[in-house]
Design an enzyme around this catalytic site. Structure first.
Site, PDB file in Angstrom:
ATOM      1  N   CYS A   1       0.817  -1.225   0.000  1.00  0.00           N
ATOM      2  CA  CYS A   1       0.000   0.000   0.000  1.00  0.00           C
ATOM      3  C   CYS A   1       0.844   1.266   0.000  1.00  0.00           C
ATOM      4  CB  CYS A   1      -0.903   0.024   1.222  1.00  0.00           C
ATOM      5  SG  CYS A   1      -1.863  -1.468   1.366  1.00  0.00           S
TER       6      CYS A   1
ATOM      7  N   HIS B   1      -3.766   6.844   0.826  1.00  0.00           N
ATOM      8  CA  HIS B   1      -4.011   5.520   0.260  1.00  0.00           C
ATOM      9  C   HIS B   1      -5.461   5.160   0.553  1.00  0.00           C
ATOM     10  CE1 HIS B   1      -4.056   1.327  -0.436  1.00  0.00           C
ATOM     11  NE2 HIS B   1      -4.035   0.998   0.834  1.00  0.00           N
TER      12      HIS B   1
ATOM     13  N   ASN C   1      -9.809  -0.973  -2.791  1.00  0.00           N
ATOM     14  CA  ASN C   1      -8.391  -0.751  -2.458  1.00  0.00           C
ATOM     15  C   ASN C   1      -7.527  -1.333  -3.578  1.00  0.00           C
ATOM     16  OD1 ASN C   1      -5.793  -0.965  -1.445  1.00  0.00           O
ATOM     17  ND2 ASN C   1      -6.403  -1.751   0.558  1.00  0.00           N
TER      18      ASN C   1
HETATM   19  O1  UT7 Z   1      -4.553  -1.507   2.317  1.00  0.00           O
HETATM   20  C1  UT7 Z   1      -4.237  -2.524   3.192  1.00  0.00           C
HETATM   21  C2  UT7 Z   1      -4.458  -2.128   4.585  1.00  0.00           C
HETATM   22  N1  UT7 Z   1      -5.690  -2.689   5.054  1.00  0.00           N
HETATM   23  C3  UT7 Z   1      -6.489  -1.974   5.812  1.00  0.00           C
HETATM   24  O2  UT7 Z   1      -6.212  -0.833   6.077  1.00  0.00           O
HETATM   25  C4  UT7 Z   1      -7.706  -2.662   6.375  1.00  0.00           C
HETATM   26  C5  UT7 Z   1      -7.945  -2.223   7.787  1.00  0.00           C
HETATM   27  N2  UT7 Z   1      -9.083  -2.929   8.396  1.00  0.00           N
HETATM   28  C6  UT7 Z   1     -10.345  -2.743   8.002  1.00  0.00           C
HETATM   29  O3  UT7 Z   1     -10.591  -1.975   7.085  1.00  0.00           O
HETATM   30  C7  UT7 Z   1     -11.437  -3.481   8.755  1.00  0.00           C
HETATM   31  O4  UT7 Z   1     -10.849  -4.203   9.804  1.00  0.00           O
HETATM   32  C8  UT7 Z   1     -12.269  -4.433   7.861  1.00  0.00           C
HETATM   33  C9  UT7 Z   1     -13.169  -3.621   6.941  1.00  0.00           C
HETATM   34  C10 UT7 Z   1     -11.380  -5.331   7.038  1.00  0.00           C
HETATM   35  C11 UT7 Z   1     -13.176  -5.325   8.713  1.00  0.00           C
HETATM   36  O5  UT7 Z   1     -13.984  -4.533   9.546  1.00  0.00           O
HETATM   37  P1  UT7 Z   1     -14.090  -4.872  11.096  1.00  0.00           P
HETATM   38  O6  UT7 Z   1     -15.032  -3.910  11.672  1.00  0.00           O
HETATM   39  O7  UT7 Z   1     -12.707  -4.909  11.677  1.00  0.00           O
HETATM   40  O8  UT7 Z   1     -14.774  -6.288  11.074  1.00  0.00           O
HETATM   41  P2  UT7 Z   1     -14.297  -7.683  11.693  1.00  0.00           P
HETATM   42  O9  UT7 Z   1     -13.220  -8.279  10.871  1.00  0.00           O
HETATM   43  O10 UT7 Z   1     -14.047  -7.541  13.159  1.00  0.00           O
HETATM   44  O11 UT7 Z   1     -15.593  -8.520  11.539  1.00  0.00           O
HETATM   45  C12 UT7 Z   1     -16.838  -8.144  12.176  1.00  0.00           C
HETATM   46  C13 UT7 Z   1     -17.888  -9.139  11.757  1.00  0.00           C
HETATM   47  C14 UT7 Z   1     -17.443 -10.588  11.925  1.00  0.00           C
HETATM   48  O12 UT7 Z   1     -18.563 -11.344  12.304  1.00  0.00           O
HETATM   49  P3  UT7 Z   1     -18.818 -11.725  13.867  1.00  0.00           P
HETATM   50  O13 UT7 Z   1     -17.591 -12.476  14.294  1.00  0.00           O
HETATM   51  O14 UT7 Z   1     -18.960 -10.402  14.571  1.00  0.00           O
HETATM   52  O15 UT7 Z   1     -20.047 -12.531  13.804  1.00  0.00           O
HETATM   53  C15 UT7 Z   1     -17.019 -11.003  10.549  1.00  0.00           C
HETATM   54  O16 UT7 Z   1     -17.128 -12.370  10.322  1.00  0.00           O
HETATM   55  O17 UT7 Z   1     -18.179  -8.988  10.371  1.00  0.00           O
HETATM   56  C16 UT7 Z   1     -17.999 -10.241   9.694  1.00  0.00           C
HETATM   57  N3  UT7 Z   1     -17.514  -9.980   8.345  1.00  0.00           N
HETATM   58  C17 UT7 Z   1     -18.344  -9.760   7.316  1.00  0.00           C
HETATM   59  N4  UT7 Z   1     -19.667  -9.745   7.219  1.00  0.00           N
HETATM   60  C18 UT7 Z   1     -20.194  -9.474   6.013  1.00  0.00           C
HETATM   61  C19 UT7 Z   1     -16.234  -9.878   7.926  1.00  0.00           C
HETATM   62  N5  UT7 Z   1     -16.208  -9.599   6.598  1.00  0.00           N
HETATM   63  C20 UT7 Z   1     -17.489  -9.513   6.205  1.00  0.00           C
HETATM   64  C21 UT7 Z   1     -18.109  -9.248   4.985  1.00  0.00           C
HETATM   65  N6  UT7 Z   1     -19.453  -9.242   4.923  1.00  0.00           N
HETATM   66  N7  UT7 Z   1     -17.406  -8.990   3.859  1.00  0.00           N
END
Ligand code: UT7
Length: 335
Positions: free
Chosen positions: A115, A261, A291
């Site tokens: 990134c 980014h 992204n």
């Molecule tokens: O450029 C590279 C650098 N990367 C980044 O900067 C990414 C930084 N991180 C993020 O942007 C966020 O952490 C994400 C968008 C990737 C994820 O968001 P989050 O609020 O951290 O969600 P999470 O991973 O903690 O997941 C929350 C819930 C989970 O379900 P439970 O365990 O609460 O039942 C996941 O299984 O959301 C679920 N989940 C989804 N649900 C629907 C994870 N991905 C998805 C999805 N659709 N695509």
């Protein structure tokens, strides 16, 4: 004094548009979840059958940037190619691009800084130009993510984020007393968090480098600890921005536009709020492209110029954090 200035920019997004609703056919997700957590509405992916590598997207973006700069490929002294999704494991995509541009001896340097590929590329280009090693540099940031992500529910946290695309920038060294071009840059890495966002195989430390078993375990797909990366980003991005501005004696209000980014719109909104910036000073286009990693900042730059949000005399800060983890910021002023 020698300064590195931008002569032309270009972007290329493959024509196939994949909406959040399209993704629901492959995985358990929703348009609402994706938009709420990331701001993404759609992304561009190459055609499903493949056959298009990072250098192919990079070529299209390069042609536009070269055209705007008024350069022919022969005018380039050095190609810098940033990607985490190279055409093949080796050699670098810069070599493939060099050949596609019809060149036969121009040096081509690949950098694997994910990134922050653009930020690393700008610092490298600036150093080459200031030391007279090269005067006309083509930087390309390009990614084909869509052939390397797990689009089942298992991989949904990563798969919904990434898009394919490329951005290119022509940089030239000029002798000037004016404060223009790349004014300052700062880069950092924290390898302790290398496994927080990574693709584990194929790997030189494995023998064989990749096996059917590894593929069945999905170790060839990117894995991310999203929360760790998110927290690092919201802490480090304001910190490095203040630090790089201090280097050139500018304040946050001297900057016309911040081009971060495009990893997650929420991260960039946190950045804007913690820096106490007006909303319009932080550029977003993640809604349309997702992204695109090394492509994201040069694509955003090209769009911001086209939209005339910035132009002659504008001062901008490019910034980002991603896999490595690596983070950086560059201050740039247009002539
Ligand atoms: O450029 C590279 C650098 N990367 C980044 O900067 C990414 C930084 N991180 C993020 O942007 C966020 O952490 C994400 C968008 C990737 C994820 O968001 P989050 O609020 O951290 O969600 P999470 O991973 O903690 O997941 C929350 C819930 C989970 O379900 P439970 O365990 O609460 O039942 C996941 O299984 O959301 C679920 N989940 C989804 N649900 C629907 C994870 N991905 C998805 C999805 N659709 N695509």
């Amino acid at each position: 004094m020698k300064r590195a200035v931008i002569r032309g920019t270009g972007r290329y997004l493959p024509p196939r548009v994949v909406t959040n609703n399209d993704l629901t056919q492959h995985m358990d997700t929703s348009d609402e979840w994706i938009q709420q957590r990331t701001g993404i509405e759609k992304r561009h992916w190459i055609e499903e059958e493949g056959g298009t590598g990072a250098s192919d997207l990079g070529l299209e973006a390069s042609k536009i940037a070269l055209d705007k700069a008024g350069w022919k490929p022969e005018d380039i002294d050095l190609i810098i190619f940033a990607t985490l999704s190279p055409d093949v494991f080796f050699p670098g995509s810069g070599c493939f691009l060099q050949h596609k541009l019809g060149l036969d001896s121009t040096p081509a340097l690949d950098i694997r800084q994910q990134c922050t590929g653009f930020l690393h590329g700008m610092q490298v280009a600036d150093a080459y130009i200031r030391s007279d090693l090269a005067n006309r540099i083509l930087f390309v940031g390009s990614e084909v993510h869509s052939t390397g992500i797990d689009i089942s529910t298992r991989g949904r946290d990563v798969a919904v984020i990434f898009g394919d695309g490329a951005g290119a920038v022509c940089l030239e060294g000029i002798e000037t007393d004016k404060e223009v071009g790349i004014l300052a840059s700062e880069l950092h890495a924290k390898g302790e968090l290398a496994e927080s966002l990574w693709v584990e195989v194929p790997a030189s430390r494995e023998n064989p480098r990749v096996s059917t078993e590894m593929v069945e375990e999905t170790r060839h797909f990117p894995k991310m600890n999203g929360k760790v990366i998110f927290k690092e980003a919201v802490r480090k991005l304001p910190e490095i921005t203040n630090s790089v501005l201090e280097k050139v004696g500018l304040t946050k209000d001297d900057i016309d536009l911040y081009i971060p980014h495009q990893a997650n719109m929420r991260i960039n909104q946190f950045f804007q709020q913690s820096m106490k910036l007006p909303e319009e000073k932080v550029f977003h286009n993640i809604q349309r492209y997702g992204n695109t990693t090394a492509g994201s900042i040069p694509i955003a730059l090209d769009e911001a110029l086209e939209m005339k949000i910035i132009g002659e005399g504008s001062t901008v800060v490019f910034l980002g954090l991603g896999a490595g983890v690596t983070w950086g910021a560059v201050v740039y002023r247009f002539e």
